[in-house]
Design an enzyme around this catalytic site. Structure first.
Site, PDB file in Angstrom:
ATOM      1  N   THR A  24      -5.648  -7.718  10.464  1.00 42.46           N
ATOM      2  CA  THR A  24      -6.022  -6.438   9.859  1.00 42.46           C
ATOM      3  C   THR A  24      -5.787  -5.285  10.829  1.00 42.46           C
ATOM      4  OG1 THR A  24      -7.751  -7.615   8.650  1.00 42.46           O
ATOM      5  CG2 THR A  24      -7.911  -5.204   8.725  1.00 42.46           C
ATOM      6  N   GLU A  66      -8.489 -11.312  -8.115  1.00 43.73           N
ATOM      7  CA  GLU A  66      -7.656 -10.114  -7.949  1.00 43.73           C
ATOM      8  C   GLU A  66      -6.488 -10.102  -8.938  1.00 43.73           C
ATOM      9  OE1 GLU A  66      -6.830 -10.023  -3.721  1.00 43.73           O
ATOM     10  OE2 GLU A  66      -8.918  -9.565  -3.262  1.00 43.73           O
ATOM     11  N   LYS A 116       0.834  -1.206   0.000  1.00 44.40           N
ATOM     12  CA  LYS A 116       0.000   0.000   0.000  1.00 44.40           C
ATOM     13  C   LYS A 116       0.872   1.260   0.000  1.00 44.40           C
ATOM     14  CE  LYS A 116      -3.814  -2.424   2.323  1.00 44.40           C
ATOM     15  NZ  LYS A 116      -4.850  -2.350   3.396  1.00 44.40           N
ATOM     16  N   PHE A 167     -15.767   4.263   7.123  1.00 37.50           N
ATOM     17  CA  PHE A 167     -14.365   4.668   6.932  1.00 37.50           C
ATOM     18  C   PHE A 167     -13.900   4.540   5.490  1.00 37.50           C
ATOM     19  CE2 PHE A 167     -12.909   0.349   6.519  1.00 37.50           C
ATOM     20  CZ  PHE A 167     -13.670  -0.400   7.390  1.00 37.50           C
ATOM     21  N   ARG A 199       2.440  -6.420   9.702  1.00 36.90           N
ATOM     22  CA  ARG A 199       1.599  -5.389  10.329  1.00 36.90           C
ATOM     23  C   ARG A 199       1.935  -5.237  11.816  1.00 36.90           C
ATOM     24  NH1 ARG A 199      -4.045  -7.242   7.385  1.00 36.90           N
ATOM     25  NH2 ARG A 199      -3.906  -5.896   5.547  1.00 36.90           N
ATOM     26  N   HIS A 233      -1.750  -5.555   1.331  1.00 41.49           N
ATOM     27  CA  HIS A 233      -2.961  -6.315   1.029  1.00 41.49           C
ATOM     28  C   HIS A 233      -2.560  -7.718   0.598  1.00 41.49           C
ATOM     29  CE1 HIS A 233      -6.714  -7.655  -0.790  1.00 41.49           C
ATOM     30  NE2 HIS A 233      -5.966  -8.109  -1.771  1.00 41.49           N
ATOM     31  N   TYR A 254     -12.479  -3.393  -3.058  1.00 42.75           N
ATOM     32  CA  TYR A 254     -12.919  -3.332  -1.668  1.00 42.75           C
ATOM     33  C   TYR A 254     -14.444  -3.275  -1.572  1.00 42.75           C
ATOM     34  CZ  TYR A 254      -8.288  -2.735   0.553  1.00 42.75           C
ATOM     35  OH  TYR A 254      -7.018  -2.916   1.054  1.00 42.75           O
ATOM     36  N   ASN A 310      -2.150  -0.039   6.873  1.00 43.60           N
ATOM     37  CA  ASN A 310      -1.557  -1.277   7.403  1.00 43.60           C
ATOM     38  C   ASN A 310      -0.681  -1.982   6.375  1.00 43.60           C
ATOM     39  OD1 ASN A 310      -3.553  -2.192   5.745  1.00 43.60           O
ATOM     40  ND2 ASN A 310      -4.792  -3.125   7.345  1.00 43.60           N
ATOM     41  N   ARG A 349      -1.137 -14.440   4.460  1.00 44.93           N
ATOM     42  CA  ARG A 349      -1.954 -13.815   5.517  1.00 44.93           C
ATOM     43  C   ARG A 349      -1.230 -13.941   6.861  1.00 44.93           C
ATOM     44  NH1 ARG A 349      -6.384 -10.616   3.909  1.00 44.93           N
ATOM     45  NH2 ARG A 349      -6.854 -10.720   6.125  1.00 44.93           N
TER      46      ARG A 349
HETATM   47  N1  UDP Z   1      -9.981  -1.409   7.298  1.00 41.29           N
HETATM   48  C1  UDP Z   1     -10.011  -0.413   8.270  1.00 41.29           C
HETATM   49  N2  UDP Z   1     -10.745  -0.639   9.415  1.00 41.29           N
HETATM   50  C2  UDP Z   1     -11.412  -1.803   9.617  1.00 41.29           C
HETATM   51  C3  UDP Z   1     -11.379  -2.792   8.610  1.00 41.29           C
HETATM   52  C4  UDP Z   1     -10.654  -2.561   7.473  1.00 41.29           C
HETATM   53  O1  UDP Z   1      -9.408   0.639   8.116  1.00 41.29           O
HETATM   54  O2  UDP Z   1     -12.055  -1.960  10.669  1.00 41.29           O
HETATM   55  C5  UDP Z   1      -9.195  -1.177   6.073  1.00 41.29           C
HETATM   56  C6  UDP Z   1      -7.766  -1.735   6.205  1.00 41.29           C
HETATM   57  O3  UDP Z   1      -6.896  -0.912   5.426  1.00 41.29           O
HETATM   58  C7  UDP Z   1      -7.920  -3.102   5.585  1.00 41.29           C
HETATM   59  C8  UDP Z   1      -8.881  -2.809   4.422  1.00 41.29           C
HETATM   60  O4  UDP Z   1      -9.786  -1.851   4.958  1.00 41.29           O
HETATM   61  O5  UDP Z   1      -6.673  -3.625   5.179  1.00 41.29           O
HETATM   62  C9  UDP Z   1      -9.626  -4.007   3.873  1.00 41.29           C
HETATM   63  O6  UDP Z   1     -10.309  -4.650   4.920  1.00 41.29           O
HETATM   64  P1  UDP Z   1     -10.286  -6.247   5.083  1.00 41.29           P
HETATM   65  O7  UDP Z   1     -11.305  -6.595   6.101  1.00 41.29           O
HETATM   66  O8  UDP Z   1     -10.387  -6.889   3.745  1.00 41.29           O
HETATM   67  O9  UDP Z   1      -8.846  -6.522   5.759  1.00 41.29           O
HETATM   68  P2  UDP Z   1      -7.523  -7.221   5.172  1.00 41.29           P
HETATM   69  O10 UDP Z   1      -7.963  -8.337   4.259  1.00 41.29           O
HETATM   70  O11 UDP Z   1      -6.725  -6.158   4.483  1.00 41.29           O
HETATM   71  O12 UDP Z   1      -6.814  -7.737   6.394  1.00 41.29           O
HETATM   72 MG    MG Z   2      -9.270  -8.317   2.703  1.00 40.74          MG
END
Ligand code: UDP
Ligand code: MG
Length: 132
Positions: free
Chosen positions: A90, A125, A8, A56, A101, A114, A48, A111, A84
């Site tokens: 996350t 993707e 990111k 947010f 992270r 992705h 997304y 964070n 992951r």
């Molecule tokens: N995100 C956030 N707050 C939250 C959940 C998600 O800011 O409570 C943002 C964060 O940048 C995250 C992205 O939205 O990486 C996508 O969310 P996802 O649940 O897919 O998390 P990831 O797969 O990236 O762990």
């Molecule tokens: Mg995700």
């Protein structure tokens, strides 16, 4: 198996791209394609979709379009879950030390990385960002 990984804008701004790529290489995964580009709001609404109606999301769009990202195809056995695990949770306070992270992220939004959350989404993707 393969997955879609994206560094990111904060990873590039903070000069952490090399550190993160190094962790992926040291784990033993193979990076089979990589490119730097800038996301648009339209592609983020697609990528997304599962968070596009959350409060947010406008902040996420602002952040994710604030500078270039690095997209990668990463290959290896069970690489979707493996990446992951390397990434960490996350939310920054749930991401344990030793993960990308956990070691480097201090907010939930910015964070650093992705990674696809399932083999099916990895293929979607990869098609979205690499057309293959
Ligand atoms: N995100 C956030 N707050 C939250 C959940 C998600 O800011 O409570 C943002 C964060 O940048 C995250 C992205 O939205 O990486 C996508 O969310 P996802 O649940 O897919 O998390 P990831 O797969 O990236 O762990
Ligand atoms: Mg995700």
């Amino acid at each position: 198996m393969r997955t879609y990984i994206m560094l990111k804008p904060d990873a590039l701004k903070r000069r952490l791209a090399g550190e993160i790529i190094s962790r992926i290489e040291k784990k033993g995964y193979e990076i089979t394609d990589m490119k730097m580009f800038t996301l648009t709001e339209d592609i983020l609404k697609e990528h997304y979709a599962h968070i596009a109606n959350l409060p947010f999301f406008p902040d996420i769009v602002k952040f994710m379009t604030s500078g270039p990202v690095i997209g990668m195809i990463v290959e290896g056995p069970d690489v979707v879950q493996g990446m992951r695990n390397l990434m960490g949770a996350t939310k920054c306070l749930e991401a344990t030390a030793g993960t990308i992270r956990g070691d480097f992220a201090f907010t939930n939004g910015e964070n650093l990385i992705h990674g696809s959350d399932s083999p099916e989404n990895a293929e979607i993707e990869i098609a979205r960002f690499f057309g293959k």
